[in-house]
Design a protein around this motif. Sequence first.
Motif, PDB file in Angstrom:
ATOM      1  N   THR A   2     -31.441 -46.342 -28.002  1.00 40.54           N
ATOM      2  CA  THR A   2     -31.418 -44.795 -28.428  1.00 40.54           C
ATOM      3  C   THR A   2     -31.596 -44.995 -29.777  1.00 40.54           C
ATOM      4  OG1 THR A   2     -30.156 -44.549 -26.255  1.00 40.54           O
ATOM      5  CG2 THR A   2     -30.565 -42.722 -28.033  1.00 40.54           C
ATOM      6  N   THR A   3     -32.332 -44.070 -30.280  1.00 42.64           N
ATOM      7  CA  THR A   3     -32.616 -43.915 -31.785  1.00 42.64           C
ATOM      8  C   THR A   3     -31.549 -42.729 -32.381  1.00 42.64           C
ATOM      9  OG1 THR A   3     -34.904 -44.523 -31.839  1.00 42.64           O
ATOM     10  CG2 THR A   3     -34.101 -42.902 -33.692  1.00 42.64           C
ATOM     11  N   GLN A   4     -31.076 -42.997 -33.326  1.00 41.74           N
ATOM     12  CA  GLN A   4     -30.132 -41.777 -33.882  1.00 41.74           C
ATOM     13  C   GLN A   4     -30.913 -40.866 -34.753  1.00 41.74           C
ATOM     14  OE1 GLN A   4     -26.946 -43.273 -36.415  1.00 41.74           O
ATOM     15  NE2 GLN A   4     -25.856 -40.814 -36.642  1.00 41.74           N
ATOM     16  N   HIS A   5     -30.785 -39.590 -34.723  1.00 41.46           N
ATOM     17  CA  HIS A   5     -31.639 -38.573 -35.384  1.00 41.46           C
ATOM     18  C   HIS A   5     -30.691 -37.920 -36.191  1.00 41.46           C
ATOM     19  CE1 HIS A   5     -34.076 -39.491 -31.921  1.00 41.46           C
ATOM     20  NE2 HIS A   5     -34.965 -39.123 -32.783  1.00 41.46           N
ATOM     21  N   ILE A   6     -30.838 -37.808 -37.566  1.00 37.73           N
ATOM     22  CA  ILE A   6     -30.348 -37.216 -38.545  1.00 37.73           C
ATOM     23  C   ILE A   6     -30.871 -36.288 -39.513  1.00 37.73           C
ATOM     24  CG2 ILE A   6     -28.459 -37.512 -40.651  1.00 37.73           C
ATOM     25  CD1 ILE A   6     -28.231 -40.682 -39.585  1.00 37.73           C
ATOM     26  N   TYR A   7     -30.297 -35.102 -39.590  1.00 41.24           N
ATOM     27  CA  TYR A   7     -31.114 -34.108 -40.239  1.00 41.24           C
ATOM     28  C   TYR A   7     -30.491 -33.812 -41.836  1.00 41.24           C
ATOM     29  CZ  TYR A   7     -33.176 -29.665 -41.819  1.00 41.24           C
ATOM     30  OH  TYR A   7     -33.934 -28.664 -42.576  1.00 41.24           O
ATOM     31  N   LEU A   8     -31.163 -33.777 -42.626  1.00 41.84           N
ATOM     32  CA  LEU A   8     -30.513 -33.637 -44.107  1.00 41.84           C
ATOM     33  C   LEU A   8     -31.317 -32.539 -44.840  1.00 41.84           C
ATOM     34  CD1 LEU A   8     -31.088 -37.344 -45.457  1.00 41.84           C
ATOM     35  CD2 LEU A   8     -29.291 -36.344 -44.076  1.00 41.84           C
ATOM     36  N   HIS A   9     -30.161 -31.438 -44.835  1.00 47.58           N
ATOM     37  CA  HIS A   9     -30.490 -30.012 -45.373  1.00 47.58           C
ATOM     38  C   HIS A   9     -30.679 -30.087 -47.278  1.00 47.58           C
ATOM     39  CE1 HIS A   9     -26.854 -29.363 -47.722  1.00 47.58           C
ATOM     40  NE2 HIS A   9     -26.185 -29.834 -46.572  1.00 47.58           N
ATOM     41  N   GLY A  10     -31.309 -29.248 -47.639  1.00 46.41           N
ATOM     42  CA  GLY A  10     -31.829 -29.170 -48.802  1.00 46.41           C
ATOM     43  C   GLY A  10     -30.765 -28.812 -49.927  1.00 46.41           C
ATOM     44  N   PRO A  33     -29.242 -35.804 -28.895  1.00 43.85           N
ATOM     45  CA  PRO A  33     -28.105 -35.750 -30.171  1.00 43.85           C
ATOM     46  C   PRO A  33     -28.938 -35.534 -31.512  1.00 43.85           C
ATOM     47  CG  PRO A  33     -27.471 -37.188 -28.477  1.00 43.85           C
ATOM     48  CD  PRO A  33     -28.855 -37.051 -28.438  1.00 43.85           C
ATOM     49  N   LEU A  34     -28.482 -34.737 -32.350  1.00 43.17           N
ATOM     50  CA  LEU A  34     -28.905 -34.694 -33.911  1.00 43.17           C
ATOM     51  C   LEU A  34     -27.583 -34.324 -34.611  1.00 43.17           C
ATOM     52  CD1 LEU A  34     -31.337 -34.367 -35.853  1.00 43.17           C
ATOM     53  CD2 LEU A  34     -31.037 -31.840 -35.494  1.00 43.17           C
ATOM     54  N   THR A  35     -27.530 -35.329 -35.562  1.00 40.58           N
ATOM     55  CA  THR A  35     -26.376 -35.345 -36.684  1.00 40.58           C
ATOM     56  C   THR A  35     -26.937 -34.687 -37.876  1.00 40.58           C
ATOM     57  OG1 THR A  35     -25.572 -37.481 -35.919  1.00 40.58           O
ATOM     58  CG2 THR A  35     -24.658 -36.739 -37.985  1.00 40.58           C
ATOM     59  N   VAL A  36     -26.227 -33.509 -38.240  1.00 40.63           N
ATOM     60  CA  VAL A  36     -26.397 -32.558 -39.407  1.00 40.63           C
ATOM     61  C   VAL A  36     -25.314 -32.618 -40.329  1.00 40.63           C
ATOM     62  CG1 VAL A  36     -27.477 -30.301 -40.245  1.00 40.63           C
ATOM     63  CG2 VAL A  36     -27.732 -31.142 -37.964  1.00 40.63           C
ATOM     64  N   PRO A  37     -25.133 -33.440 -41.099  1.00 45.77           N
ATOM     65  CA  PRO A  37     -23.997 -33.688 -42.120  1.00 45.77           C
ATOM     66  C   PRO A  37     -24.179 -32.401 -43.241  1.00 45.77           C
ATOM     67  CG  PRO A  37     -25.543 -35.404 -42.730  1.00 45.77           C
ATOM     68  CD  PRO A  37     -25.999 -34.992 -41.339  1.00 45.77           C
ATOM     69  N   VAL A  67     -32.470 -45.568 -36.784  1.00 47.98           N
ATOM     70  CA  VAL A  67     -32.257 -44.223 -37.168  1.00 47.98           C
ATOM     71  C   VAL A  67     -33.811 -43.463 -37.715  1.00 47.98           C
ATOM     72  CG1 VAL A  67     -31.142 -42.880 -39.239  1.00 47.98           C
ATOM     73  CG2 VAL A  67     -29.920 -44.611 -38.164  1.00 47.98           C
ATOM     74  N   THR A  68     -33.794 -42.297 -37.121  1.00 55.26           N
ATOM     75  CA  THR A  68     -34.789 -41.509 -37.878  1.00 55.26           C
ATOM     76  C   THR A  68     -34.310 -40.288 -38.786  1.00 55.26           C
ATOM     77  OG1 THR A  68     -36.610 -41.635 -35.953  1.00 55.26           O
ATOM     78  CG2 THR A  68     -36.631 -39.614 -37.093  1.00 55.26           C
ATOM     79  N   LEU A  69     -34.563 -40.252 -39.722  1.00 60.78           N
ATOM     80  CA  LEU A  69     -34.180 -39.268 -40.784  1.00 60.78           C
ATOM     81  C   LEU A  69     -35.132 -38.084 -41.025  1.00 60.78           C
ATOM     82  CD1 LEU A  69     -32.660 -41.323 -43.724  1.00 60.78           C
ATOM     83  CD2 LEU A  69     -31.522 -40.461 -41.897  1.00 60.78           C
ATOM     84  N   ILE A  70     -34.665 -36.877 -40.652  1.00 59.48           N
ATOM     85  CA  ILE A  70     -35.683 -35.704 -41.157  1.00 59.48           C
ATOM     86  C   ILE A  70     -34.825 -35.046 -42.111  1.00 59.48           C
ATOM     87  CG2 ILE A  70     -36.331 -33.553 -39.954  1.00 59.48           C
ATOM     88  CD1 ILE A  70     -35.775 -34.741 -37.258  1.00 59.48           C
ATOM     89  N   GLY A  71     -35.571 -34.813 -43.284  1.00 64.96           N
ATOM     90  CA  GLY A  71     -35.127 -34.360 -44.479  1.00 64.96           C
ATOM     91  C   GLY A  71     -35.723 -33.152 -45.183  1.00 64.96           C
ATOM     92  N   SER A  72     -34.988 -32.105 -45.676  1.00 67.71           N
ATOM     93  CA  SER A  72     -35.915 -31.111 -46.199  1.00 67.71           C
ATOM     94  C   SER A  72     -35.488 -30.776 -47.759  1.00 67.71           C
ATOM     95  CB  SER A  72     -35.235 -29.620 -45.670  1.00 67.71           C
ATOM     96  OG  SER A  72     -35.596 -28.432 -46.127  1.00 67.71           O
ATOM     97  N   SER A  73     -36.447 -30.876 -48.483  1.00 64.66           N
ATOM     98  CA  SER A  73     -36.611 -30.745 -50.078  1.00 64.66           C
ATOM     99  C   SER A  73     -35.726 -31.981 -50.615  1.00 64.66           C
ATOM    100  CB  SER A  73     -36.035 -29.338 -50.291  1.00 64.66           C
ATOM    101  OG  SER A  73     -36.193 -29.011 -51.541  1.00 64.66           O
TER     102      SER A  73
END
Length: 212
Positions: A2-10, A33-37, A67-73
Amino acid sequence: MTTQHIYLHGFASSPKSVKAQDISDRFTQLQIPLTVPDLNAGDFSELTISRQIKQVVTTFTSDSVPVTLIGSSLGGLTAAHIAQQYLQVERLVLLAPAFGFLSHWLTKLGEETIQRWQQEKFLMVYHYGEKRSLPLSYNFVTDATQYSENQLQRPIPTLILHGKQDEVIPITASQDFIQSRPWVKLTELDSDHALGNVTEEIWQAIQEFCLF
């Protein structure tokens, strides 16, 4: 595995931002699951890219989980530098990534404001998550100067989604970035920096790219 998905806000944003909430809700619907620190880490005044990188890496569940990282700005810029350093990051989705953001941002501030910031050590910056102005240390600038796009040479599958009317980070920043990086795909959207009117297109692109 399973891949871990993490979202990084701007920058000057939070996990409660419209984009973070929208993507979180869509992940929840798929029961992924999505981790949003919270990259403010309780102290926006001492924010740096280095601190963000360290914070995000502590959320990795284990050395063996991809890990897959989704990042904004600015979160997108941070995600790209994390992927350069940590091989377990196997995929990147960058939403209006803040490539060259120091030059874009500092130019808008003006020479006088920058000099005053250097002298006084802190500058009041409007924080969209807090809906008020908060002080930011000049360490933010000095730290950011060590992170150059030239360092980002690891060939990792990367999807960039960028608005053609982006008024904060011009789309030319992403167009320039992909020139020498054939592993990066750029999708140009009819939107601005917030990408608020293209949430459906963004989600479809993420699903196709992340294969779920």
